[in-house]
Write an enzyme that holds these catalytic residues in place. Structure first.
Site, PDB file in Angstrom:
ATOM      1  CB  THR A 181      -5.051  -2.528  -3.959  1.00  0.00           C
ATOM      2  OG1 THR A 181      -4.183  -1.504  -3.516  1.00  0.00           O
ATOM      3  CG2 THR A 181      -4.262  -3.803  -4.147  1.00  0.00           C
ATOM      4  CD  GLU A 325      -3.075  -4.899  -0.331  1.00  0.00           C
ATOM      5  OE1 GLU A 325      -3.557  -3.849   0.150  1.00  0.00           O
ATOM      6  OE2 GLU A 325      -2.263  -4.886  -1.261  1.00  0.00           O
ATOM      7  CE  LYS A 433      15.262   1.321  -1.936  1.00  0.00           C
ATOM      8  NZ  LYS A 433      14.081   1.397  -2.768  1.00  0.00           N
ATOM      9  CD1 TRP A 438      17.951   2.367   1.910  1.00  0.00           C
ATOM     10  CD2 TRP A 438      16.650   1.642   3.584  1.00  0.00           C
ATOM     11  NE1 TRP A 438      17.728   1.032   1.714  1.00  0.00           N
ATOM     12  CE2 TRP A 438      16.936   0.556   2.734  1.00  0.00           C
ATOM     13  CE3 TRP A 438      15.844   1.426   4.700  1.00  0.00           C
ATOM     14  CZ2 TRP A 438      16.456  -0.723   2.956  1.00  0.00           C
ATOM     15  CZ3 TRP A 438      15.358   0.153   4.936  1.00  0.00           C
ATOM     16  CH2 TRP A 438      15.666  -0.909   4.074  1.00  0.00           C
TER      17      TRP A 438
HETATM   18  P1  ADP Z   1      -2.917   2.072  -3.094  1.00  0.00           P
HETATM   19  O1  ADP Z   1      -1.729   1.157  -3.137  1.00  0.00           O
HETATM   20  O2  ADP Z   1      -3.804   2.032  -4.265  1.00  0.00           O
HETATM   21  O3  ADP Z   1      -2.597   3.446  -2.573  1.00  0.00           O
HETATM   22  P2  ADP Z   1      -4.041   1.393  -0.538  1.00  0.00           P
HETATM   23  O4  ADP Z   1      -4.999   2.410  -0.177  1.00  0.00           O
HETATM   24  O5  ADP Z   1      -4.317   0.004  -0.168  1.00  0.00           O
HETATM   25  O6  ADP Z   1      -3.861   1.404  -2.053  1.00  0.00           O
HETATM   26  O7  ADP Z   1      -2.651   1.863   0.014  1.00  0.00           O
HETATM   27  C1  ADP Z   1      -2.087   1.347   1.158  1.00  0.00           C
HETATM   28  C2  ADP Z   1      -0.799   2.035   1.385  1.00  0.00           C
HETATM   29  O8  ADP Z   1      -1.010   3.402   1.695  1.00  0.00           O
HETATM   30  C3  ADP Z   1      -0.022   1.483   2.540  1.00  0.00           C
HETATM   31  O9  ADP Z   1       0.704   0.347   2.182  1.00  0.00           O
HETATM   32  C4  ADP Z   1       0.861   2.660   2.918  1.00  0.00           C
HETATM   33  O10 ADP Z   1       2.006   2.726   2.102  1.00  0.00           O
HETATM   34  C5  ADP Z   1      -0.002   3.851   2.590  1.00  0.00           C
HETATM   35  N1  ADP Z   1      -0.649   4.353   3.822  1.00  0.00           N
HETATM   36  C6  ADP Z   1      -1.865   4.092   4.286  1.00  0.00           C
HETATM   37  N2  ADP Z   1      -2.104   4.754   5.427  1.00  0.00           N
HETATM   38  C7  ADP Z   1      -0.991   5.458   5.701  1.00  0.00           C
HETATM   39  C8  ADP Z   1      -0.595   6.340   6.757  1.00  0.00           C
HETATM   40  N3  ADP Z   1      -1.393   6.654   7.752  1.00  0.00           N
HETATM   41  N4  ADP Z   1       0.650   6.854   6.692  1.00  0.00           N
HETATM   42  C9  ADP Z   1       1.487   6.564   5.682  1.00  0.00           C
HETATM   43  N5  ADP Z   1       1.168   5.757   4.663  1.00  0.00           N
HETATM   44  C10 ADP Z   1      -0.047   5.201   4.670  1.00  0.00           C
END
Ligand code: ADP
Length: 536
Positions: A181, A325, A433, A438
């Site tokens: 990732t 993860e 921020k 926030w």
């Molecule tokens: P990368 O960090 O490479 O984008 P991931 O695909 O594992 O890898 O990303 C996971 C992240 O994507 C989550 O921690 C979240 O921040 C975001 N995410 C995933 N699904 C959603 C969703 N439905 N709405 C908002 N954010 C999302």
């Protein structure tokens, strides 16, 4: 009860016996390739014996660098069924990351789509663990391979015996696969999936409370197979006997619409940018579809997008959340039947959240080491735990930053409503921020994208001399439409306090995207770093 191990053999064996007549359909450059599960199974068996002949042993990492296609799907099964580890490599990574992850995983064999071979050119001499390259293609020109020894996938399969002597007792805790990732800074981080985790995750994808993938579905994962197991769709579809449509190399929105229409796809899954593109294509060229569900996740689905699909195209739209993860499914937004009487706009607001926790997992909302209340207002970091949640990064000291007391700290800031709906406010790193308060970039983006003439919008925080950070909005108007800064500001003023309003609105032809199609906010932040530094 019997301690039958939860491993991929369970899925494969059942599927081969129950659904031999089901279809796997792939869009290729030449047209459409289709074959039945029965033929798929035979080729899976051939591939594993070919890999064995090449010396692959249980525990070895075998990498794929491929689009969503049937050969990639064969690798998804053949590699873990023989006890080896399927490492799906993201083909959109820059070469220094490709080099890093192939070396870090110590991949022994690479399976690469013929057209992706040039990606390996810049790192051809820097992959010491790779012993063999296998080219996926009909009749690939092996002389173009940057790595030797090299074989043609089809020639290898043609010469292999489909023994399929898979071990039904493969321990369920053995590694099945791995995926890296992206990290905010530094190299990608590796996540290892166990057989047990994938089996339980596959079951979760079949629940009526989630995507309910079933035998009578035709499922098209647009989400790449190199990203978080294409959300586990290949495994659950094969197990439950759905027809599978694989969109092949670099599909355009028009390709996706054509496939969904011609193959009568009932469920398709992808990130919001995919569905924004498809919506644009459908608006231009309305096409009747048989979708019972568009599954959208990976970043926040704007409510306006959900509304467009449901009201304009009559396609139910489901929002889900997860991470590499978490295999990835963690939450799924379905409206509880106890909320059916709510007015439509409140229903939409709930269905635009990231949804309810998937059965089998645990979650906490943590702020300053305390559990924050589930009142729909208190913000905290979302922590997750469960049988398909990673407990470490592979051989990586950054494990310490993201795991605590057996929980995964997601890095996502959320609220949880009394009904249990998780609403992601932002990624920790994307929150703006401003003066100690926030501001949610996601809330602002969703509001801007509700403007009928806006195609996409991103909001990022940039340094400000007085307030530390202030929001800047980036807006892409729809083709042939004009949007003015005053329109955006007027829209936002209706919904947000004055101090939330972006300091400026910048119009762009396109929002930069990450390797998996999410808004690349870091690029915008870097480029506009000094934009407000002279303001007071
Ligand atoms: P990368 O960090 O490479 O984008 P991931 O695909 O594992 O890898 O990303 C996971 C992240 O994507 C989550 O921690 C979240 O921040 C975001 N995410 C995933 N699904 C959603 C969703 N439905 N709405 C908002 N954010 C999302």
């Amino acid at each position: 009860m019997m301690p039958t191990p939860l491993n991929l053999f369970n899925i494969f064996d059942y599927s081969q016996k129950m659904w031999p007549e089901k279809w796997i359909i792939t869009r290729t450059h030449e047209g459409t390739h289709r074959y039945r599960y029965r033929d798929f199974g035979e080729r899976v068996r051939r591939l594993s014996s070919a890999l064995k002949t090449l010396g692959v042993e249980p525990g070895d990492r075998v990498a794929t660098l491929a689009w969503n296609n049937y050969r990639h799907l064969e690798a998804y099964f053949a590699i873990p069924l023989m006890g080896a580890v399927l490492h799906t490599v993201n083909l959109r990574l820059p070469s220094e990351h490709l080099r890093y992850i192939i070396n870090h995983a110590e991949d022994r064999i690479l399976l690469v789509d013929e057209e992706l071979l040039p990606l390996l050119d810049p790192i051809r001499d820097q992959l010491p663990t790779v012993q063999h390259l296998i080219v996926l293609g009909d009749q690939p020109d092996l002389s173009k391979s940057p790595i030797v020894p090299v074989s043609s996938y089809e020639v290898l399969l043609g010469g292999a015996v489909p023994t399929g002597d898979f071990d039904p007792d493969l321990p369920e805790d053995s590694p099945l696969g791995m995926c890296y990732t992206s990290a905010t800074t530094g190299n990608p981080k590796g996540v290892v999936y166990s057989h047990r985790g994938i089996v339980l995750h596959s079951l979760a994808m079949g629940l009526a409370n989630t995507s309910a993938i079933a035998e009578n579905d035709t499922v098209m994962p647009v989400v790449p197979m190199f990203h978080a197991n294409a959300w586990g769709i290949p495994f659950s579809s094969i197990w439950f006997g759905a027809n599978i449509v694989l969109p092949g190399p670099a599909p355009t929105p028009a390709d996706l619409v054509r496939l969904m229409s011609e193959e009568r796809v009932s469920v398709s899954a992808g990130v919001p940018t995919v569905w924004l593109g498809v919506a644009k294509a459908l608006e231009k060229d309305p096409t009747p579809l048989s979708l019972r569900m568009v599954l959208c996740g990976g970043s926040a689905a704007p409510p306006a997008l959900i509304r467009t699909f449901e009201e304009t195209f009559d396609v139910p739209f489901a929002h889900a959340y997860g991470m590499t993860e978490t295999s990835p499914l963690a939450t799924f937004a379905r409206l509880k039947s106890t909320l059916f009487d709510l007015p439509k706009n409140e229903q939409l607001a709930i269905r635009s959240t990231q949804g309810l926790l998937v059965p089998g997992l645990f979650m906490r909302l943590v702020r300053e080491h305390e559990d924050a209340p589930w009142d729909g207002k208190s913000m905290g970091e979302l922590w997750l735990k469960g049988p398909w949640v990673a407990d470490e990064y592979y051989h990586d000291p950054r494990t310490e930053d993201s795991f605590e007391d057996g929980w995964l700290k997601t890095g996502d800031v959320a609220t949880i409503s009394p009904e249990g709906y998780v609403r992601l406010v932002d990624r920790t790193k994307d929150l703006v921020k401003s003066g100690g308060e926030w501001i949610s970039s996601v809330d602002l983006e969703n509001a801007i994208m509700a403007h009928p003439d806006v195609f996409e919008a991103a909001v990022v925080g940039v340094p400000h001399p007085k307030w530390d950070e202030r929001p800047l909005a980036f807006v892409v108007p729809k083709e042939d439409r004009e949007v003015r800064k005053e329109d955006v500001m007027a829209l936002l003023s209706e919904n947000f306090p004055k101090w939330w309003l972006p300091d400026d609105v910048i119009f762009l032809p396109e929002i930069p995207k990450t390797s998996v199609g999410k808004f690349m906010k870091r690029a915008l932040r870097d480029q506009y770093h000094q934009y407000l530094s002279s303001s007071q």
